[in-house]
Design a protein around this motif. Structure first.
Motif, short mmCIF file in Angstrom:
data_model
loop_
_atom_site.label_atom_id
_atom_site.label_comp_id
_atom_site.label_asym_id
_atom_site.label_seq_id
_atom_site.Cartn_x
_atom_site.Cartn_y
_atom_site.Cartn_z
N GLY A 93 0.77 -1.23 -0.10
CA GLY A 93 -0.07 0.13 0.09
C GLY A 93 0.78 1.33 0.04
N LEU A 94 2.03 1.03 0.20
CA LEU A 94 2.86 2.40 0.41
C LEU A 94 4.03 2.33 -0.87
CD1 LEU A 94 3.96 1.99 4.21
CD2 LEU A 94 2.48 3.69 3.34
N LEU A 95 3.71 1.64 -1.88
CA LEU A 95 4.41 1.50 -3.03
C LEU A 95 4.60 3.03 -3.93
CD1 LEU A 95 4.37 -2.09 -4.54
CD2 LEU A 95 6.31 -1.21 -3.39
N ASP A 96 3.72 3.61 -3.99
CA ASP A 96 3.52 4.88 -4.48
C ASP A 96 4.32 5.94 -3.90
OD1 ASP A 96 1.90 3.90 -6.60
OD2 ASP A 96 0.04 4.61 -5.71
N ARG A 97 4.61 5.76 -2.70
CA ARG A 97 5.04 6.90 -1.85
C ARG A 97 6.61 6.34 -1.72
NH1 ARG A 97 2.75 8.63 3.89
NH2 ARG A 97 4.52 9.92 3.32
N ILE A 98 7.01 5.06 -1.71
CA ILE A 98 8.39 4.38 -1.76
C ILE A 98 8.97 4.89 -3.17
CG2 ILE A 98 9.65 2.50 -1.87
CD1 ILE A 98 7.64 1.32 0.31
N ALA A 99 8.14 4.90 -4.18
CA ALA A 99 8.57 5.13 -5.56
C ALA A 99 9.08 6.59 -5.66
CB ALA A 99 7.67 4.70 -6.88
N GLU A 100 8.62 7.48 -4.74
CA GLU A 100 8.86 8.65 -4.85
C GLU A 100 10.37 8.99 -4.51
OE1 GLU A 100 6.14 10.83 -2.67
OE2 GLU A 100 4.53 10.61 -4.18
N GLN A 101 11.07 8.19 -3.52
CA GLN A 101 12.56 8.19 -3.28
C GLN A 101 13.21 7.04 -3.68
OE1 GLN A 101 12.68 8.71 1.15
NE2 GLN A 101 10.43 9.41 0.95
N PRO A 102 13.99 7.15 -4.93
CA PRO A 102 14.86 6.31 -5.72
C PRO A 102 15.71 5.33 -4.72
CG PRO A 102 14.83 8.22 -6.83
CD PRO A 102 14.25 8.59 -5.52
N ASP A 103 16.41 5.81 -3.74
CA ASP A 103 17.28 5.07 -2.79
C ASP A 103 16.13 4.11 -2.00
OD1 ASP A 103 16.46 7.27 -1.58
OD2 ASP A 103 18.12 7.33 -0.10
N LEU A 104 15.56 4.68 -1.74
CA LEU A 104 14.38 3.61 -0.76
C LEU A 104 13.72 2.59 -1.79
CD1 LEU A 104 13.14 3.02 1.84
CD2 LEU A 104 11.39 4.75 1.35
N ALA A 105 13.39 3.01 -2.92
CA ALA A 105 12.72 2.26 -3.81
C ALA A 105 13.83 1.02 -4.27
CB ALA A 105 12.28 2.87 -5.26
N ALA A 106 14.85 1.37 -4.48
CA ALA A 106 16.00 0.47 -4.76
C ALA A 106 16.12 -0.68 -3.70
CB ALA A 106 17.42 1.03 -5.34
N HIS A 107 16.32 -0.02 -2.51
CA HIS A 107 16.62 -0.79 -1.26
C HIS A 107 15.20 -1.79 -1.05
CE1 HIS A 107 17.42 -2.09 2.69
NE2 HIS A 107 16.39 -1.97 3.24
N MET A 108 14.00 -1.50 -1.44
CA MET A 108 12.98 -2.05 -1.11
C MET A 108 12.74 -3.16 -2.10
SD MET A 108 9.90 -2.13 0.49
CE MET A 108 8.06 -2.59 0.14
N GLU A 109 13.39 -2.99 -3.30
CA GLU A 109 13.37 -4.01 -4.28
C GLU A 109 14.40 -5.05 -4.28
OE1 GLU A 109 13.25 -4.88 -9.06
OE2 GLU A 109 13.11 -2.71 -8.57
#
Length: 168
Positions: A93-109
Motif C-alpha cells: 500500500g506504500l509503493l507509490d510513496r516509496i517510488a518517490e524516493q529512488p534510494d528507498l525504492a531500490a532498497h525495497m526491491e
C-alpha cells in the motif's frame, strides 16, 4: 529499479510465505513435539526441517525490519505488530510513496527480491516464475512472465519467447 519489480516480489512473498509455514506442519495432523533427548515424538512422521524454520525466521525478521525502515523514512508512525502477510500488504500500500524516493525504492526491491528468492529455494523451486498482467507486445498473447532468478521478463509463448526486460 522499478516499482513494478517491487510489486512482483511483494506479490510473490505474499503468495509463497504461507506455503513455507505449511512446510513445518507435520503430515500426521498432530502437533510436532520433541522428546527430552531430541527428535520427534512417536506419532509424528515429519522431521523438523531447520532450513525451513531458518528461512521463516529470516523472512519474518526481514519484513519487520523493512516495514520499520520504510515507515521511518516516510515519516509515518510505527505500525502495530502483525503477521508477515499483513505487513507485506501494508508495504504494498506504500509503493507509490516509496517510488518517490529512488534510494528507498531500490532498497525495497533488493530486499523483497532477496526474501522471495530465499523463500523459493526453501520450497525447492528451481526458479520461480511469476505471471504478469498484460499482453506480449510482440505476439499479443497473455504469456508474460517474470523470472526472478534471472531478473528477466519474457513471453513464454513457445512461438514467441520475446525477452522484454533483462537485468544488465
Amino acid at each position: 529499479m522499478s516499482g513494478d519489480g517491487t510489486a512482483v516480489w511483494l506479490q510473490s512473498l505474499m503468495h509463497r510465505f504461507p506455503e513455507l509455514l505449511e512446510e513445518l506442519t507435520p503430515s500426521s495432523g498432530g502437533r510436532l513435539r520433541e522428546r527430552h533427548g531430541g527428535g520427534p515424538v512417536a506419532g509424528t512422521t515429519a522431521p523438523v526441517r531447520l532450513f525451513v524454520s531458518d528461512t521463516i525466521r529470516d523472512i519474518t525478521d526481514g519484513v519487520v525490519e523493512l516495514e520499520e525502515a520504510v515507515r521511518d523514512r516516510l515519516g509515518l508512525r510505527p505500525a502495530r505488530p502483525a503477521p508477515v502477510p499483513e505487513r507485506l500488504r501494508r508495504l504494498a500500500g506504500l509503493l507509490d510513496r516509496i517510488a518517490e524516493q529512488p534510494d528507498l525504492a531500490a532498497h525495497m526491491e533488493d530486499e523483497t527480491r532477496r526474501m522471495a528468492r530465499r523463500c523459493a529455494r526453501a520450497l525447492g523451486d528451481p526458479e520461480q516464475m511469476v505471471r504478469l498482467p498484460g499482453r506480449c507486445p510482440a505476439c499479443d498473447s497473455v504469456s508474460l512472465r517474470a523470472f526472478p532468478e534471472r531478473a528477466a521478463v519474457m513471453c513464454v509463448n513457445p512461438a514467441c519467447r520475446q525477452v522484454l526486460e533483462e537485468a544488465s
